[in-house]
Motif scaffolding. Structure first.
Motif, short mmCIF file in Angstrom:
data_model
loop_
_atom_site.label_atom_id
_atom_site.label_comp_id
_atom_site.label_asym_id
_atom_site.label_seq_id
_atom_site.Cartn_x
_atom_site.Cartn_y
_atom_site.Cartn_z
N SER A 29 38.30 38.77 47.65
CA SER A 29 39.06 39.92 47.16
C SER A 29 38.22 41.20 47.30
O SER A 29 37.10 41.18 47.81
CB SER A 29 39.46 39.69 45.71
N ASN A 30 38.80 42.30 46.81
CA ASN A 30 38.06 43.56 46.85
C ASN A 30 36.94 43.55 45.82
O ASN A 30 36.93 42.75 44.88
CB ASN A 30 39.01 44.74 46.61
N ASP A 31 36.00 44.46 45.97
CA ASP A 31 34.79 44.45 45.15
C ASP A 31 35.05 44.64 43.66
O ASP A 31 34.22 44.26 42.83
CB ASP A 31 33.83 45.55 45.62
N THR A 32 36.17 45.21 43.30
CA THR A 32 36.40 45.57 41.89
C THR A 32 37.29 44.57 41.15
O THR A 32 37.61 44.78 39.99
CB THR A 32 37.04 46.96 41.79
N LEU A 33 37.69 43.49 41.81
CA LEU A 33 38.64 42.56 41.19
C LEU A 33 38.17 42.08 39.82
O LEU A 33 38.87 42.23 38.81
CB LEU A 33 38.85 41.34 42.10
N VAL A 34 36.99 41.47 39.75
CA VAL A 34 36.52 40.90 38.49
C VAL A 34 36.20 42.00 37.48
O VAL A 34 36.47 41.86 36.28
CB VAL A 34 35.30 39.99 38.73
N ARG A 35 35.65 43.10 37.95
CA ARG A 35 35.37 44.22 37.05
C ARG A 35 36.65 44.73 36.40
O ARG A 35 36.69 45.02 35.20
CB ARG A 35 34.69 45.35 37.81
N ASP A 36 37.73 44.79 37.18
CA ASP A 36 39.01 45.24 36.64
C ASP A 36 39.57 44.26 35.62
O ASP A 36 40.19 44.65 34.63
CB ASP A 36 40.03 45.45 37.77
N ILE A 37 39.35 42.96 35.85
CA ILE A 37 39.80 41.95 34.88
C ILE A 37 39.02 42.10 33.58
O ILE A 37 39.59 42.08 32.49
CB ILE A 37 39.62 40.54 35.46
N LEU A 38 37.71 42.27 33.68
CA LEU A 38 36.87 42.38 32.49
C LEU A 38 37.15 43.66 31.70
O LEU A 38 37.05 43.67 30.47
CB LEU A 38 35.39 42.33 32.90
N SER A 39 37.50 44.73 32.39
CA SER A 39 37.76 45.99 31.71
C SER A 39 39.17 46.08 31.14
O SER A 39 39.47 46.95 30.33
CB SER A 39 37.55 47.16 32.68
N GLY A 40 40.05 45.14 31.57
CA GLY A 40 41.43 45.20 31.12
C GLY A 40 42.33 46.00 32.04
O GLY A 40 43.54 46.07 31.81
N LYS A 41 41.76 46.57 33.08
CA LYS A 41 42.58 47.33 34.03
C LYS A 41 43.56 46.42 34.74
O LYS A 41 44.72 46.79 34.98
CB LYS A 41 41.68 48.04 35.05
N SER A 42 43.10 45.21 35.09
CA SER A 42 43.98 44.19 35.65
C SER A 42 44.35 43.24 34.53
O SER A 42 43.58 42.34 34.17
CB SER A 42 43.26 43.44 36.79
N ARG A 43 45.51 43.42 33.94
CA ARG A 43 45.88 42.67 32.74
C ARG A 43 46.51 41.31 33.03
O ARG A 43 46.43 40.41 32.20
CB ARG A 43 46.87 43.50 31.91
N ASN A 44 47.14 41.17 34.18
CA ASN A 44 47.86 39.93 34.48
C ASN A 44 47.50 39.41 35.87
O ASN A 44 48.35 39.36 36.76
CB ASN A 44 49.37 40.16 34.37
N PRO A 45 46.25 39.02 36.07
CA PRO A 45 45.88 38.47 37.38
C PRO A 45 46.64 37.18 37.65
O PRO A 45 46.99 36.44 36.73
CB PRO A 45 44.38 38.22 37.24
N GLN A 46 46.88 36.90 38.91
CA GLN A 46 47.62 35.71 39.28
C GLN A 46 46.82 34.45 38.95
O GLN A 46 45.58 34.45 38.99
CB GLN A 46 47.94 35.73 40.77
N ALA A 47 47.54 33.38 38.65
CA ALA A 47 46.89 32.11 38.34
C ALA A 47 46.05 31.63 39.52
O ALA A 47 44.97 31.06 39.34
CB ALA A 47 47.93 31.07 37.97
N SER A 48 46.54 31.86 40.74
CA SER A 48 45.79 31.43 41.92
C SER A 48 44.45 32.16 42.02
O SER A 48 43.44 31.58 42.43
CB SER A 48 46.62 31.68 43.18
N THR A 49 44.44 33.44 41.64
CA THR A 49 43.20 34.21 41.65
C THR A 49 42.22 33.66 40.63
O THR A 49 41.04 33.46 40.91
CB THR A 49 43.49 35.69 41.33
N MET A 50 42.71 33.38 39.42
CA MET A 50 41.83 32.85 38.38
C MET A 50 41.31 31.46 38.74
O MET A 50 40.19 31.09 38.40
CB MET A 50 42.56 32.82 37.04
#
Length: 226
Positions: A29-50
């Motif tokens: 994925s892009n460089d900010t994926l996990v950072r966005d999850i941790l910050s709450g910016k990405s609130r509903n990541p796909q199950a496949s991603t997790m």
């Protein structure tokens, strides 16, 4: 949608001595994926991603979700034991179980998962390609734990062993599938790059009487044999 345990994700990243950016890149994925999850910016990541993140971090996806009740065993060294390799499991069509065999199961050394001290654990060899989008391939060994005695609550993204019983228990079949939990109930999906495998199983699947479908095992590890 799934609810992410951000503190556990952050702890796993620290324990593995990696970074959010490195994990993001490792799962394609892009460089900010996990950072966005941790910050709450990405609130509903796909199950496949997790699922990809959990696999990269070497943890079952349930560890990254809120509401999964498992003992805290952080910091304990792995304990190895001889686990039974009790036969194959089909990642694809249903595979009939042969309960008539009198042979003792092959025993193999594997790391026990300490979060489930009272639940039975076992191994199966994978056949078929219906879960290859989750990096589970024919010939791999899957390490499973008894779902009922594990105390784990099912969540979207978990991979499970599903057993179907017909004719009053005379015919038993198993398969591997990924869980999707919705308000309507639980659906079990193949995750394959092969378009042949696309139809889900509804957990309350039945023919009006002599068919029972249940989840019998939770995938906690995959062992690749070279």
């Amino acid at each position: 949608m799934i609810s992410i345990d951000k503190e556990r994700l952050r702890a796993l990243i620290a324990e593995r001595k990696t970074t959010p950016r490195a994990v993001s890149r490792a799962v394609g994925s892009n460089d900010t994926l996990v950072r966005d999850i941790l910050s709450g910016k990405s609130r509903n990541p796909q199950a496949s991603t997790m699922a990809k993140i959990a696999e990269h971090l070497g943890a079952p996806i349930g560890e990254l979700m809120t509401g999964v009740e498992t003992p805290d065993v952080t910091g304990q060294p792995p304990s190895f034991a001889e686990l039974p390799l009790i036969g194959p499991v089909q990642a694809g069509a249903w595979l009939a179980l042969d309960d008539s065999s009198q042979d003792e199961p092959q025993m193999m050394s594997a790391a026990l998962d300490r979060r489930y001290p009272t639940a039975q654990q076992w191994l199966r060899e994978v056949r078929g390609d219906s879960m290859n989008a989750r990096n589970i391939y024919p010939g791999d060994l899957v390490h499973l734990v008894d779902l009922i005695n594990s105390g784990v609550r099912l969540n979207t993204g978990m991979i499970v062993e599903v057993t179907r019983t017909r004719d009053g228990g005379a015919l038993r079949e198993i398969t591997l599938k990924e869980v999707e939990v919705t308000e309507a109930g639980i659906t079990l999906w193949p995750r394959s790059l092969n378009p042949r495998w696309k139809d889900p199983i509804v957990l309350d699947d039945g023919d009006g009487g002599d068919l029972d479908v249940e989840i019998t095992g939770l995938l906690i590890a995959k062992i690749t044999r070279f």
